[in-house]
Design an enzyme around this catalytic site. Structure first.
Site, PDB file in Angstrom:
ATOM      1  N   ALA A   1      -5.249  -3.270   5.928  1.00 53.10           N
ATOM      2  CA  ALA A   1      -6.643  -3.034   6.328  1.00 53.10           C
ATOM      3  C   ALA A   1      -7.537  -2.890   5.103  1.00 53.10           C
ATOM      4  O   ALA A   1      -7.050  -2.669   3.992  1.00 53.10           O
ATOM      5  CB  ALA A   1      -6.749  -1.766   7.174  1.00 53.10           C
TER       6      ALA A   1
ATOM      7  N   GLY B   1       0.812  -1.218   0.000  1.00 50.40           N
ATOM      8  CA  GLY B   1       0.000   0.000   0.000  1.00 50.40           C
ATOM      9  C   GLY B   1       0.842   1.263   0.000  1.00 50.40           C
ATOM     10  O   GLY B   1       2.076   1.220   0.013  1.00 50.40           O
ATOM     11  N   GLN B   2       0.166   2.396  -0.005  1.00 47.79           N
ATOM     12  CA  GLN B   2       0.857   3.686   0.023  1.00 47.79           C
ATOM     13  C   GLN B   2       1.828   3.767   1.198  1.00 47.79           C
ATOM     14  O   GLN B   2       3.038   3.968   1.024  1.00 47.79           O
ATOM     15  CB  GLN B   2      -0.162   4.827   0.123  1.00 47.79           C
ATOM     16  CG  GLN B   2       0.466   6.179   0.418  1.00 47.79           C
ATOM     17  CD  GLN B   2      -0.541   7.271   0.749  1.00 47.79           C
ATOM     18  OE1 GLN B   2      -0.826   8.102  -0.077  1.00 47.79           O
ATOM     19  NE2 GLN B   2      -1.046   7.268   1.980  1.00 47.79           N
ATOM     20  N   ASP B   3       1.315   3.600   2.417  1.00 53.80           N
ATOM     21  CA  ASP B   3       2.152   3.739   3.601  1.00 53.80           C
ATOM     22  C   ASP B   3       3.200   2.639   3.690  1.00 53.80           C
ATOM     23  O   ASP B   3       4.354   2.891   4.057  1.00 53.80           O
ATOM     24  CB  ASP B   3       1.287   3.726   4.866  1.00 53.80           C
ATOM     25  CG  ASP B   3       0.407   4.951   4.986  1.00 53.80           C
ATOM     26  OD1 ASP B   3       0.416   5.789   4.068  1.00 53.80           O
ATOM     27  OD2 ASP B   3      -0.304   5.063   6.001  1.00 53.80           O
TER      28      ASP B   3
ATOM     29  N   LEU C   1      -0.148  -2.298   9.057  1.00 57.44           N
ATOM     30  CA  LEU C   1      -0.789  -1.290   8.212  1.00 57.44           C
ATOM     31  C   LEU C   1      -1.896  -1.881   7.350  1.00 57.44           C
ATOM     32  O   LEU C   1      -2.707  -1.142   6.789  1.00 57.44           O
ATOM     33  CB  LEU C   1       0.249  -0.630   7.293  1.00 57.44           C
ATOM     34  CG  LEU C   1       1.571  -0.178   7.927  1.00 57.44           C
ATOM     35  CD1 LEU C   1       2.437   0.516   6.878  1.00 57.44           C
ATOM     36  CD2 LEU C   1       1.323   0.740   9.104  1.00 57.44           C
TER      37      LEU C   1
ATOM     38  N   THR D   1      -6.632   5.454  13.332  1.00 60.83           N
ATOM     39  CA  THR D   1      -7.196   6.415  12.387  1.00 60.83           C
ATOM     40  C   THR D   1      -7.976   7.526  13.069  1.00 60.83           C
ATOM     41  O   THR D   1      -8.560   7.326  14.147  1.00 60.83           O
ATOM     42  CB  THR D   1      -8.135   5.686  11.404  1.00 60.83           C
ATOM     43  OG1 THR D   1      -8.864   6.637  10.624  1.00 60.83           O
ATOM     44  CG2 THR D   1      -9.147   4.823  12.155  1.00 60.83           C
TER      45      THR D   1
ATOM     46  N   TYR E   1     -15.938   0.948   9.320  1.00 58.64           N
ATOM     47  CA  TYR E   1     -14.479   1.062   9.348  1.00 58.64           C
ATOM     48  C   TYR E   1     -14.020   1.646  10.682  1.00 58.64           C
ATOM     49  O   TYR E   1     -13.124   1.101  11.342  1.00 58.64           O
ATOM     50  CB  TYR E   1     -14.008   1.946   8.190  1.00 58.64           C
ATOM     51  CG  TYR E   1     -12.554   2.345   8.274  1.00 58.64           C
ATOM     52  CD1 TYR E   1     -11.554   1.448   7.934  1.00 58.64           C
ATOM     53  CD2 TYR E   1     -12.183   3.632   8.682  1.00 58.64           C
ATOM     54  CE1 TYR E   1     -10.204   1.815   8.012  1.00 58.64           C
ATOM     55  CE2 TYR E   1     -10.854   4.006   8.756  1.00 58.64           C
ATOM     56  CZ  TYR E   1      -9.866   3.093   8.411  1.00 58.64           C
ATOM     57  OH  TYR E   1      -8.543   3.461   8.494  1.00 58.64           O
TER      58      TYR E   1
ATOM     59  N   HIS F   1      -3.566  11.234   5.315  1.00 53.61           N
ATOM     60  CA  HIS F   1      -2.252  11.501   4.749  1.00 53.61           C
ATOM     61  C   HIS F   1      -2.205  10.919   3.333  1.00 53.61           C
ATOM     62  O   HIS F   1      -2.577   9.786   3.102  1.00 53.61           O
ATOM     63  CB  HIS F   1      -1.144  10.929   5.638  1.00 53.61           C
ATOM     64  CG  HIS F   1      -1.369   9.529   6.096  1.00 53.61           C
ATOM     65  ND1 HIS F   1      -2.327   9.196   7.039  1.00 53.61           N
ATOM     66  CD2 HIS F   1      -0.795   8.364   5.735  1.00 53.61           C
ATOM     67  CE1 HIS F   1      -2.310   7.893   7.244  1.00 53.61           C
ATOM     68  NE2 HIS F   1      -1.403   7.365   6.454  1.00 53.61           N
TER      69      HIS F   1
ATOM     70  N   ASP G   1      -2.671 -13.280   4.796  1.00 53.87           N
ATOM     71  CA  ASP G   1      -3.819 -12.363   4.906  1.00 53.87           C
ATOM     72  C   ASP G   1      -4.088 -12.146   6.381  1.00 53.87           C
ATOM     73  O   ASP G   1      -4.143 -13.113   7.153  1.00 53.87           O
ATOM     74  CB  ASP G   1      -5.049 -12.964   4.216  1.00 53.87           C
ATOM     75  CG  ASP G   1      -6.143 -11.935   3.996  1.00 53.87           C
ATOM     76  OD1 ASP G   1      -6.582 -11.318   4.993  1.00 53.87           O
ATOM     77  OD2 ASP G   1      -6.566 -11.739   2.846  1.00 53.87           O
TER      78      ASP G   1
END
Length: 327
Positions: free
Chosen positions: A79, A10-12, A77, A122, A146, A176, A55
């Protein structure tokens, strides 16, 4: 030092992997098996990573990987991270975002209790809190499946810290973004679609709540904050945020400004339309509304600044400019 990252694709996760490699870590990551390639964000460092299929919703695979790797640090991270989609798949969101954290904590307890654990929490925990800016002591009232799943994740992390003396910390990160943000997230969607419209490759951008206000920061700075959280002397929970707040409407306006598009608005409510040169370029589509909205999220990162020395440098306008130039 050996680190294990869930959500490494992912991004992070991709930015964190780069950061840890630069610090001399041996970096391990968990990826989900897919019939299509899903490693685009980490392809440039694949030869430096140790990857495993797994997973977070599968306790057997998580237990096996943690046992094999026995990491010094675990960054959780992974999710189902799309808030609107969580209303469509609430059970799946709960299984991944809530139970996934428990499975990792149990694996730590059994196989590497001295490992440090970072849990990606979050700002959605706060929901429609009447108090803002929001900090670590602000009452939590999540307004989505969520957010509710993440509240369990946040709470179980604290519980394992207190019950088993595990170094387990939550990073309560406000929004972010970056060049690597997925196309379905509002910042990337707005900027990419407006650029397509500017180039003549698209006609209209469809959005939901124009007045939703968020605290948007730059993802590479936030993953550096994640690392700092695990370097603290004692485990704790930290808000990471810029302290600035801007609406989706402002996001659209700033993206248009960067493209030299002078947008103007006509109409009210769901019939309001954004125009550019006598062309309708932004329309509201109710399908993007959430069943329960969160009006404003604004963070107070004073604790992180005081205890970790963390402070964001990239603010809203520069963030939008970075993403626009990249696209």
């Amino acid at each position: 030092m050996k680190a294990l990252i869930t959500g490494i694709t992912g991004q992070d996760g991709s930015y964190l992997a780069e950061l840890l490699l630069s610090k001399g870590y041996e970096v391990h990551g968990i990826i989900r098996r897919s019939s299509s390639f899903n490693t685009g964000r980490i392809d440039h460092i694949l030869d430096k990573l140790h990857l495993y299929f797994g997973d977070v919703s599968d306790p057997l695979s998580i237990d096996d990987i943690v046992r094999k790797v026995t990491p010094d640090e675990i960054y959780h991270l992974g999710a189902q991270s799309h808030v609107r989609v969580s209303f469509d798949v609430p059970a799946y969101t709960g299984q991944v975002d809530a139970m996934g954290t428990l499975y990792i904590l149990e694996a730590i307890r059994k196989h590497c209790p001295s490992a440090k654990f970072y849990n990606a929490s979050t700002s959605e925990l706060f929901g429609n809190s009447k108090e803002y800016p929001q900090n670590e002591l602000t009452p939590m009232h999540p307004r989505s499946p969520y957010g509710c799943a993440k509240l369990y994740s946040y709470s179980i992390t604290i519980n394992y810290r207190e019950a088993y003396n595990i170094f387990a910390s939550n990073g309560i990160l406000f929004n972010h973004e970056s060049e690597r943000r997925g196309e379905t997230f509002v910042t990337k969607k707005v900027i990419s679609k407006l650029l397509d419209i500017f180039k003549g490759n698209a006609d209209t951008l469809y959005v939901g709540n124009l007045e939703a206000k968020r605290d948007w920061g730059y993802a590479p700075e936030y993953v550096e904050g994640m690392w700092r959280i695990l370097q603290a002397d004692t485990p704790s929970d930290y808000v990471l945020a810029t302290g600035e707040v801007h609406s989706v409407r402002e996001l659209i306006k700033e993206a248009c400004r960067n493209l030299g598009m002078d947008i103007y608005w006509i109409g009210k409510g769901i019939d309001e339309i954004g125009w550019f040169r006598n062309k309708e370029i932004v329309k509201i589509d109710p399908k993007y509304f959430r069943p329960s909205e969160v009006d404003i999220l604004q963070g107070d990162a004073s604790k992180a600044k005081k205890e970790l020395g963390w402070e964001p440098k990239v603010k809203f306008k520069e963030l939008v400019k970075i993403m626009t130039i990249n696209d």
